[in-house]
Scaffold this motif. Structure first.
Motif, short mmCIF file in Angstrom:
data_model
loop_
_atom_site.label_atom_id
_atom_site.label_comp_id
_atom_site.label_asym_id
_atom_site.label_seq_id
_atom_site.Cartn_x
_atom_site.Cartn_y
_atom_site.Cartn_z
N ARG A 1 45.98 39.17 34.36
CA ARG A 1 46.40 39.36 32.96
C ARG A 1 45.79 38.29 32.06
O ARG A 1 45.47 38.55 30.91
CB ARG A 1 47.92 39.33 32.86
CG ARG A 1 48.56 40.65 33.29
CD ARG A 1 50.06 40.44 33.55
NE ARG A 1 50.79 41.67 33.77
CZ ARG A 1 50.79 42.37 34.90
NH1 ARG A 1 50.06 41.96 35.92
NH2 ARG A 1 51.51 43.47 35.02
N ALA A 2 45.62 37.08 32.59
CA ALA A 2 45.12 35.99 31.75
C ALA A 2 43.61 36.07 31.53
O ALA A 2 43.13 35.85 30.42
CB ALA A 2 45.46 34.64 32.39
N VAL A 3 42.84 36.40 32.58
CA VAL A 3 41.38 36.29 32.45
C VAL A 3 40.66 37.61 32.65
O VAL A 3 39.44 37.66 32.51
CB VAL A 3 40.81 35.24 33.45
CG1 VAL A 3 41.49 33.89 33.27
CG2 VAL A 3 40.96 35.70 34.91
N GLY A 4 41.40 38.68 32.96
CA GLY A 4 40.75 39.99 33.17
C GLY A 4 40.32 40.16 34.62
O GLY A 4 40.27 39.21 35.41
N LYS A 5 40.01 41.44 34.94
CA LYS A 5 39.72 41.78 36.34
C LYS A 5 38.45 41.10 36.86
O LYS A 5 38.41 40.64 38.01
CB LYS A 5 39.57 43.31 36.46
CG LYS A 5 39.17 43.76 37.84
CD LYS A 5 38.97 45.27 37.91
CE LYS A 5 38.15 45.61 39.16
NZ LYS A 5 37.87 47.04 39.27
N ALA A 6 37.40 41.02 36.03
CA ALA A 6 36.11 40.52 36.53
C ALA A 6 36.25 39.10 37.07
O ALA A 6 35.86 38.79 38.21
CB ALA A 6 35.07 40.58 35.42
N LYS A 7 36.81 38.23 36.27
CA LYS A 7 36.94 36.83 36.66
C LYS A 7 37.99 36.67 37.76
O LYS A 7 37.81 35.87 38.69
CB LYS A 7 37.30 36.02 35.41
CG LYS A 7 37.17 34.55 35.53
CD LYS A 7 35.74 34.06 35.66
CE LYS A 7 35.05 33.83 34.33
NZ LYS A 7 33.69 33.29 34.50
N ALA A 8 39.09 37.42 37.66
CA ALA A 8 40.16 37.29 38.66
C ALA A 8 39.64 37.70 40.04
O ALA A 8 39.87 37.01 41.04
CB ALA A 8 41.37 38.13 38.27
N MET A 9 38.91 38.80 40.11
CA MET A 9 38.35 39.25 41.39
C MET A 9 37.40 38.19 41.95
O MET A 9 37.43 37.89 43.15
CB MET A 9 37.58 40.57 41.21
CG MET A 9 38.47 41.79 41.11
SD MET A 9 39.24 42.16 42.71
CE MET A 9 39.94 43.77 42.33
N ASP A 10 36.56 37.66 41.10
CA ASP A 10 35.61 36.62 41.50
C ASP A 10 36.36 35.45 42.15
O ASP A 10 36.04 35.01 43.26
CB ASP A 10 34.84 36.18 40.24
CG ASP A 10 33.82 35.09 40.50
OD1 ASP A 10 33.67 34.69 41.66
OD2 ASP A 10 33.18 34.63 39.53
N LEU A 11 37.41 34.97 41.48
CA LEU A 11 38.14 33.80 41.99
C LEU A 11 38.96 34.12 43.23
O LEU A 11 38.97 33.36 44.20
CB LEU A 11 39.05 33.23 40.90
CG LEU A 11 38.30 32.60 39.72
CD1 LEU A 11 39.23 32.40 38.54
CD2 LEU A 11 37.68 31.26 40.12
N VAL A 12 39.65 35.25 43.21
CA VAL A 12 40.56 35.59 44.32
C VAL A 12 39.77 35.98 45.58
O VAL A 12 40.17 35.66 46.69
CB VAL A 12 41.53 36.72 43.89
CG1 VAL A 12 42.30 37.28 45.08
CG2 VAL A 12 42.50 36.21 42.83
N LEU A 13 38.63 36.64 45.39
CA LEU A 13 37.86 37.09 46.57
C LEU A 13 36.94 36.03 47.15
O LEU A 13 36.63 36.05 48.34
CB LEU A 13 37.04 38.35 46.22
CG LEU A 13 37.89 39.61 45.98
CD1 LEU A 13 37.00 40.78 45.57
CD2 LEU A 13 38.70 39.97 47.22
N THR A 14 36.49 35.08 46.32
CA THR A 14 35.59 34.04 46.86
C THR A 14 36.32 32.73 47.13
O THR A 14 35.83 31.90 47.90
CB THR A 14 34.43 33.71 45.89
OG1 THR A 14 34.97 33.05 44.73
CG2 THR A 14 33.67 34.97 45.46
#
Ligand code: CAA
Length: 257
Positions: free
Chosen positions: A148-161
């Motif tokens: 919700r804070a940073v959007g899907k693109a950045k969240a996926m990047d951080l959570v998956l890597t």
């Protein structure tokens, strides 16, 4: 009340909570959770407090949930004990909470910062959700609040890597409200909290409630909710005082600060 993992003090109308487990980079164990819940509840119930600042050390806001505490957990105990469920109580503070973040805010540390209303970061701050490197995923709201804070693109990047992002990237992404020099962090956080604490407390609490509601409901429902809260504030003396002060060209003195 005395705390084992926190330092709790008041500065005027501001409640200041400092995470204090330096030997574990402020890793969040069940004692921290219980004590934070109690400290927030204490400040929420205290009419002389208008805002709260939550901070850690220069090296770490918090390096995540305590890995040593959870290492041996199994599914049934975790599920039946609703492991980490209690953090939602911590997130339920009604007065505004400002996170003053320096150093590592990783995993549960990043998630704890995101439970706060405003994040002020030192240039040294590093945010991340490294749970994937431990064979798990975020469990204190990282996949939900970060998205919700940073959007899907950045969240996926951080959570998956599991990579960390620095303060500048966190501000660019919308996670962080302000970035300041390390030596200015507490000054900026406390001044912001003092400013908020001088306003009408019912208006402040409703403002927080209304903004948070926007994340939960449709636009039409949210607008209705906001309007009802707005209308209800006309029942307060502080609305009369605030508007009279504006018209009289003087500074407002809010009674329910
Ligand atoms: N839990 C328990 N202890 C921790 C910890 C954690 N999350 N993070 C750091 N510590 C402890 C270390 O074990 C070490 O203790 P010892 O001296 O007894 O060995 C001490 O804190 C200092 O840490 P390091 O020696 O590792 O310090 P460093 O400067 O070399 O590295 C760091 C710093 C990169 C933050 C590294 O400590 C690290 O990677 N920590 C773990 C980060 C992490 O994975 N967090 C997510 C946890 S899972 C989670 O949070 C789930 C959730 O969603 C709720």
């Amino acid at each position: 009340m005395s705390y084992e993992t926190l330092l709790v003090e008041t500065r005027g109308r501001v409640g200041l909570i400092t995470l204090n487990r330096p030997q574990a980079l402020n890793a969040l164990n069940s004692t921290v959770m219980r004590e934070l819940d109690a400290a927030f509840k204490g400040f929420d119930a205290n009419k002389d407090i208008g805002a709260i600042v939550l901070t850690g050390s220069e090296r770490a806001f918090a390096a995540g949930a305590d890995i040593k505490e959870m290492q041996a957990l199994d599914f049934v105990d975790s599920y039946l004990g609703d492991f980490l469920g209690g953090w939602e109580r911590v997130a339920g503070a009604r007065k505004p909470v400002i996170a003053a973040v320096s150093g590592f805010a990783l995993g549960g540390g990043c998630e704890l910062a995101m439970m706060c209303d405003i994040i002020i970061a030192s240039e040294s701050a590093k945010f991340g959700q490294p749970e994937i490197t431990l064979g798990v995923i975020p469990g204190m709201g990282g996949s939900q609040r970060l998205t919700r804070a940073v959007g899907k693109a950045k969240a996926m990047d951080l959570v998956l890597t599991g990579r960390m992002m620095d303060a500048a990237e966190a501000e660019r992404s919308g996670l962080v409200s302000r970035v300041v020099a390390p030596e200015k962090l507490m000054e900026e956080a406390l001044a912001t909290a003092e400013k908020i604490a001088a306003f009408s407390l019912p208006a402040v609490v409703m403002a927080k409630e209304a903004v948070n509601r926007s994340l939960e409901v449709t636009l039409a429902e949210g607008l209705r909710f906001e309007r009802r809260l707005f209308q209800s504030l006309f029942a307060t003396e502080d609305q009369k005082e605030g508007m009279a002060a504006f018209v009289g060209k003087r500074k407002a003195e809010f009674r329910h600060k």
